[in-house]
Motif scaffolding. Sequence first.
Motif, PDB file in Angstrom:
ATOM      1  N   UNK A   1      34.823 -19.970 -44.250  1.00 34.59           N
ATOM      2  CA  UNK A   1      34.656 -20.746 -43.012  1.00 34.59           C
ATOM      3  C   UNK A   1      35.936 -21.479 -42.634  1.00 34.59           C
ATOM      4  N   UNK A   2      37.073 -20.873 -42.891  1.00 36.20           N
ATOM      5  CA  UNK A   2      38.361 -21.526 -42.651  1.00 36.20           C
ATOM      6  C   UNK A   2      38.525 -21.982 -41.201  1.00 36.20           C
ATOM      7  N   UNK A   3      38.199 -21.126 -40.256  1.00 34.17           N
ATOM      8  CA  UNK A   3      38.350 -21.460 -38.845  1.00 34.17           C
ATOM      9  C   UNK A   3      37.448 -22.631 -38.459  1.00 34.17           C
ATOM     10  N   UNK A   4      36.246 -22.647 -38.963  1.00 36.56           N
ATOM     11  CA  UNK A   4      35.294 -23.729 -38.674  1.00 36.56           C
ATOM     12  C   UNK A   4      35.831 -25.075 -39.150  1.00 36.56           C
ATOM     13  N   UNK A   5      36.288 -25.136 -40.393  1.00 37.97           N
ATOM     14  CA  UNK A   5      36.766 -26.411 -40.932  1.00 37.97           C
ATOM     15  C   UNK A   5      38.082 -26.844 -40.304  1.00 37.97           C
ATOM     16  N   UNK A   6      38.964 -25.904 -40.014  1.00 36.62           N
ATOM     17  CA  UNK A   6      40.204 -26.248 -39.334  1.00 36.62           C
ATOM     18  C   UNK A   6      39.900 -26.846 -37.957  1.00 36.62           C
ATOM     19  N   UNK A   7      38.976 -26.239 -37.248  1.00 37.64           N
ATOM     20  CA  UNK A   7      38.591 -26.735 -35.926  1.00 37.64           C
ATOM     21  C   UNK A   7      37.970 -28.121 -36.020  1.00 37.64           C
TER      22      UNK A   7
END
Length: 92
Positions: free
Chosen positions: A12-18
């Motif tokens: 979920x890298x994109x989710x947490x970065x966002x």
Amino acid sequence: MIHLHGTVATASASLYMTKLCKHFRHKISVEFDERQARADFPYGHCLMRAEPDLLRFECQAADAESLARMRAVLDDHLPRFSRQEGLVIQWL
């Protein structure tokens, strides 16, 4: 300038970065999309890159104290937004 690199293994890298970027933009300049981000802290900047199974951090500051402050902010905030996974940044 000195650098610090970190990674977090997560699907979920994109989710947490966002989530981090949306939170930070209330106080600092942040530019982001679903794959990359730049957060400009008063004491340095951090580039983030979301890959399929990894979130990468590349932080840069003028001195070790400033870099430590940025690391502390990231180390404090990421676990808050990833309670279910309990993510911790592995600094290199």
